[in-house]
Enzyme design. Sequence first.
Site, PDB file in Angstrom:
ATOM      1  N   HIS A  17     -17.892 -25.437  40.063  1.00 17.40           N
ATOM      2  CA  HIS A  17     -17.419 -24.982  41.372  1.00 17.40           C
ATOM      3  C   HIS A  17     -16.642 -23.681  41.198  1.00 17.40           C
ATOM      4  O   HIS A  17     -16.524 -23.151  40.085  1.00 17.40           O
ATOM      5  CB  HIS A  17     -16.641 -26.073  42.112  1.00 17.40           C
ATOM      6  CG  HIS A  17     -15.378 -26.542  41.435  1.00 17.40           C
ATOM      7  ND1 HIS A  17     -14.380 -25.692  41.021  1.00 17.40           N
ATOM      8  CD2 HIS A  17     -14.946 -27.798  41.121  1.00 17.40           C
ATOM      9  CE1 HIS A  17     -13.393 -26.383  40.491  1.00 17.40           C
ATOM     10  NE2 HIS A  17     -13.715 -27.676  40.513  1.00 17.40           N
ATOM     11  N   HIS A  20     -14.064 -23.326  38.322  1.00 17.10           N
ATOM     12  CA  HIS A  20     -14.620 -23.094  36.984  1.00 17.10           C
ATOM     13  C   HIS A  20     -15.120 -21.648  36.866  1.00 17.10           C
ATOM     14  O   HIS A  20     -14.943 -20.991  35.843  1.00 17.10           O
ATOM     15  CB  HIS A  20     -15.788 -24.047  36.702  1.00 17.10           C
ATOM     16  CG  HIS A  20     -15.470 -25.490  36.933  1.00 17.10           C
ATOM     17  ND1 HIS A  20     -16.097 -26.263  37.883  1.00 17.10           N
ATOM     18  CD2 HIS A  20     -14.550 -26.308  36.354  1.00 17.10           C
ATOM     19  CE1 HIS A  20     -15.604 -27.489  37.864  1.00 17.10           C
ATOM     20  NE2 HIS A  20     -14.652 -27.541  36.948  1.00 17.10           N
ATOM     21  N   CYS A 127      -6.142 -42.797  31.980  1.00 23.81           N
ATOM     22  CA  CYS A 127      -6.856 -42.394  33.197  1.00 23.81           C
ATOM     23  C   CYS A 127      -8.136 -41.669  32.777  1.00 23.81           C
ATOM     24  O   CYS A 127      -8.079 -40.614  32.134  1.00 23.81           O
ATOM     25  CB  CYS A 127      -6.001 -41.489  34.076  1.00 23.81           C
ATOM     26  SG  CYS A 127      -6.971 -40.809  35.438  1.00 23.81           S
ATOM     27  N   CYS A 130      -8.440 -38.086  34.106  1.00 28.58           N
ATOM     28  CA  CYS A 130      -7.684 -37.076  33.337  1.00 28.58           C
ATOM     29  C   CYS A 130      -8.141 -37.048  31.886  1.00 28.58           C
ATOM     30  O   CYS A 130      -7.824 -36.109  31.168  1.00 28.58           O
ATOM     31  CB  CYS A 130      -6.187 -37.395  33.309  1.00 28.58           C
ATOM     32  SG  CYS A 130      -5.389 -37.451  34.902  1.00 28.58           S
ATOM     33  N   CYS A 144      -2.838 -43.110  39.414  1.00 21.28           N
ATOM     34  CA  CYS A 144      -2.749 -41.769  38.810  1.00 21.28           C
ATOM     35  C   CYS A 144      -2.545 -40.798  39.965  1.00 21.28           C
ATOM     36  O   CYS A 144      -3.273 -40.831  40.957  1.00 21.28           O
ATOM     37  CB  CYS A 144      -4.045 -41.424  38.072  1.00 21.28           C
ATOM     38  SG  CYS A 144      -4.249 -39.651  37.821  1.00 21.28           S
ATOM     39  N   HIS A 147      -5.844 -38.564  40.408  1.00 19.20           N
ATOM     40  CA  HIS A 147      -7.127 -39.175  40.762  1.00 19.20           C
ATOM     41  C   HIS A 147      -7.009 -40.332  41.729  1.00 19.20           C
ATOM     42  O   HIS A 147      -8.023 -40.906  42.136  1.00 19.20           O
ATOM     43  CB  HIS A 147      -7.884 -39.566  39.487  1.00 19.20           C
ATOM     44  CG  HIS A 147      -8.230 -38.371  38.657  1.00 19.20           C
ATOM     45  ND1 HIS A 147      -7.408 -37.871  37.691  1.00 19.20           N
ATOM     46  CD2 HIS A 147      -9.307 -37.549  38.721  1.00 19.20           C
ATOM     47  CE1 HIS A 147      -7.962 -36.790  37.164  1.00 19.20           C
ATOM     48  NE2 HIS A 147      -9.111 -36.571  37.769  1.00 19.20           N
ATOM     49  N   LYS A 295      -6.896 -29.014  48.848  1.00 18.66           N
ATOM     50  CA  LYS A 295      -7.383 -29.266  47.499  1.00 18.66           C
ATOM     51  C   LYS A 295      -8.914 -29.409  47.588  1.00 18.66           C
ATOM     52  O   LYS A 295      -9.417 -30.014  48.533  1.00 18.66           O
ATOM     53  CB  LYS A 295      -6.756 -30.576  47.009  1.00 18.66           C
ATOM     54  CG  LYS A 295      -7.041 -30.872  45.568  1.00 18.66           C
ATOM     55  CD  LYS A 295      -6.210 -32.089  45.129  1.00 18.66           C
ATOM     56  CE  LYS A 295      -6.334 -32.339  43.664  1.00 18.66           C
ATOM     57  NZ  LYS A 295      -7.525 -32.919  43.170  1.00 18.66           N
ATOM     58  N   LYS A 298     -14.768 -33.504  46.596  1.00 22.01           N
ATOM     59  CA  LYS A 298     -16.073 -33.925  47.125  1.00 22.01           C
ATOM     60  C   LYS A 298     -15.896 -34.673  48.432  1.00 22.01           C
ATOM     61  O   LYS A 298     -16.671 -34.506  49.367  1.00 22.01           O
ATOM     62  CB  LYS A 298     -16.734 -34.852  46.112  1.00 22.01           C
ATOM     63  CG  LYS A 298     -17.671 -34.148  45.203  1.00 22.01           C
ATOM     64  CD  LYS A 298     -18.483 -35.175  44.458  1.00 22.01           C
ATOM     65  CE  LYS A 298     -19.550 -34.513  43.637  1.00 22.01           C
ATOM     66  NZ  LYS A 298     -20.250 -35.475  42.801  1.00 22.01           N
TER      67      LYS A 298
HETATM   68  N1  MSP Z   1     -12.860 -30.441  29.326  1.00 20.91           N
HETATM   69  C1  MSP Z   1     -11.536 -30.076  29.611  1.00 20.91           C
HETATM   70  C2  MSP Z   1     -11.141 -28.813  28.874  1.00 20.91           C
HETATM   71  C3  MSP Z   1     -11.268 -28.862  27.393  1.00 20.91           C
HETATM   72  S1  MSP Z   1     -10.878 -27.357  26.653  1.00 20.91           S
HETATM   73  C4  MSP Z   1     -10.856 -27.686  25.039  1.00 20.91           C
HETATM   74  C5  MSP Z   1     -11.364 -29.849  31.109  1.00 20.91           C
HETATM   75  N2  MSP Z   1     -12.497 -29.564  31.782  1.00 20.91           N
HETATM   76  S2  MSP Z   1     -12.601 -29.275  33.357  1.00 20.91           S
HETATM   77  O1  MSP Z   1     -13.990 -29.301  33.698  1.00 20.91           O
HETATM   78  O2  MSP Z   1     -11.749 -30.157  34.075  1.00 20.91           O
HETATM   79  O3  MSP Z   1     -12.238 -27.787  33.544  1.00 20.91           O
HETATM   80  C6  MSP Z   1     -10.997 -27.356  33.467  1.00 20.91           C
HETATM   81  C7  MSP Z   1     -10.858 -25.887  33.827  1.00 20.91           C
HETATM   82  O4  MSP Z   1     -11.625 -25.496  34.982  1.00 20.91           O
HETATM   83  C8  MSP Z   1      -9.436 -25.617  34.225  1.00 20.91           C
HETATM   84  O5  MSP Z   1      -8.572 -25.534  33.109  1.00 20.91           O
HETATM   85  C9  MSP Z   1      -9.593 -24.352  34.998  1.00 20.91           C
HETATM   86  O6  MSP Z   1      -9.774 -23.279  34.129  1.00 20.91           O
HETATM   87  C10 MSP Z   1     -10.883 -24.595  35.779  1.00 20.91           C
HETATM   88  N3  MSP Z   1     -10.625 -25.229  37.077  1.00 20.91           N
HETATM   89  C11 MSP Z   1     -11.010 -26.461  37.499  1.00 20.91           C
HETATM   90  N4  MSP Z   1     -10.610 -26.637  38.802  1.00 20.91           N
HETATM   91  C12 MSP Z   1      -9.964 -25.538  39.233  1.00 20.91           C
HETATM   92  C13 MSP Z   1      -9.419 -25.118  40.459  1.00 20.91           C
HETATM   93  N5  MSP Z   1      -9.377 -25.882  41.539  1.00 20.91           N
HETATM   94  N6  MSP Z   1      -8.911 -23.867  40.517  1.00 20.91           N
HETATM   95  C14 MSP Z   1      -8.952 -23.000  39.444  1.00 20.91           C
HETATM   96  N7  MSP Z   1      -9.455 -23.381  38.284  1.00 20.91           N
HETATM   97  C15 MSP Z   1      -9.891 -24.648  38.106  1.00 20.91           C
HETATM   98  O7  MSP Z   1     -10.261 -29.906  31.574  1.00 20.91           O
END
Ligand code: MSP
Length: 506
Positions: A17, A20, A127, A130, A144, A147, A295, A298
């Site tokens: 999304h 990311h 969790c 998380c 949590c 979540h 926030k 989905k």
């Molecule tokens: N898999 C772990 C990270 C392991 S690194 C060794 C993880 N993955 S995640 O899919 O949850 O992605 C996390 C990253 O996606 C966040 O740290 C951030 O960079 C980005 N984001 C996810 N949701 C976000 C927002 N709503 N806003 C901005 N960035 C976000 O955690």
Amino acid sequence: MKYYLTTPIYYINDKPHIGHAYATIAADTLARYHRLKGDEVFFLTGVDENGQKNTDAAILAGKGDRIQEYVDEQAAVWRNTWDTLDITYTDFIRTTEARHKKAVYDFFMRVHEHGDIYKGNYEGYYCGGCEEFIRETDLVDGLCQYHKKAPEKIQEENYFFKCSAYRDKLLAHIEKNPHFIQPVSRRNEVLDYIKNHFDDISISRQSVHWGIPLPLDPSHAIYVWFDALVNYLTGVGFGADLETFNRWWPADLHLVGKEIIKFHCALWPAMLMAAGLPLPKAVFAHGFFTVDGQKMSKTLGNVVDPLSVARDFGKDALRYFVLREIHFGADGDFSVRRLKQRYDSDLAKGLGNFVSRVLAMAEKIDCTKTTVSYQDGDGSNALETVQAAWHAWEESFKIVDFTAALEAIWEVMSWGDWYIDMKKPWALTKQKPEAAKEVLALLLELVRQVHAMIVPFLPETAVSIAHQLGLKSDIFSTLPLSRYQKWQGVPIGPIRKGDVLFPQKN
Ligand code: MSP
């Protein structure tokens, strides 16, 4: 110089999304900046495929125990997304790859041989959302807080990593290296965590089967974070190619979201200390996006797909918006209404219009061979304007302030617009053709300088401007930036005004 930077590796339980894409675009911008400066860049991104979250998603997707099939499909979706957005990663790592399993094995054994792994009983909460062991005091009404689900109560015999042994060393490292945690506003949060909550962590799970088997006892899977963090080593050859590894490690920058800073500034450095490896030079935590003030979720149906934004507005507009609108490091809001406004004011009427105004005139009067004094500005000076912008651009990159760098670039164009309005070159062409040529040569020079400044941010647009100016689109592969920055230091022409860069949107 060489520069090694990473993004988080993303869970593949869903498609990417805008959050990311934000992290990945930011990293790509830094990678492009360093390449433009002549650095050799290793830019690692990838996906985190182990752990409970991904298994749950595979089951939900109807894959049953065909989890590998699920992660293969999902990894392809992630990779394609970054390819579609022209993300210039050097390598895309998947934690189910053999090279990563080998690296985790070697890494674990180093920590074990150092005496930092022991067997114990874990009793507490986990969790799955998380992928984290959580304290009872962190629960809100038994759920949590992120979540909104009751965590799993676990009582297992597990293996522990003695991270608490590194508490003092870690605190000393952070003290001695003020740039280790960025922005500095995040430091206290990390320090507080290390001082008060950094206890030994269980790093194996008996009940999780989708993961890397624990070398000491393959009936356990390694805790997903202990495995995921090691990706930063695997990507540059740890466990496979020592020469490459020694060349690239330690990383110059781990770019992460603020929610995972603890893992990167406490657990990860402790793991590296235990393994006897150098620590990354810096970790930068960016903020989180809401969508129209809410926030992203989905359930709310407000998850923004970066590909659809790119389709509607263009890849560069997507990059520009997220990097310009939200101060990097702070939280921010993504709204299509704001994106439209910025598209219109900054891109269509700003950059697009400036370039097309100058090139439309310059196409009619050949001024590409005209040398021009940058003093010509009735008091204010084109060269000073350009140099001030380059200075601010450079300083902004040092502190990863994309907004400030973009503002500096737009200052050059505002000066240019002011200059056009003051000189009225269209009126000069008949009476004073030589003066008109000089005015346009100066404006073309501003476009040329702006062209380089936008390379990291708006790569597609930069290519298009290069083409319109009669420059090679890969000019920086042979010409150092410092040479390009010299006033009229690079010949241009023939001018070929192209299509409008940012067509108006209804
Ligand atoms: N898999 C772990 C990270 C392991 S690194 C060794 C993880 N993955 S995640 O899919 O949850 O992605 C996390 C990253 O996606 C966040 O740290 C951030 O960079 C980005 N984001 C996810 N949701 C976000 C927002 N709503 N806003 C901005 N960035 C976000 O955690």
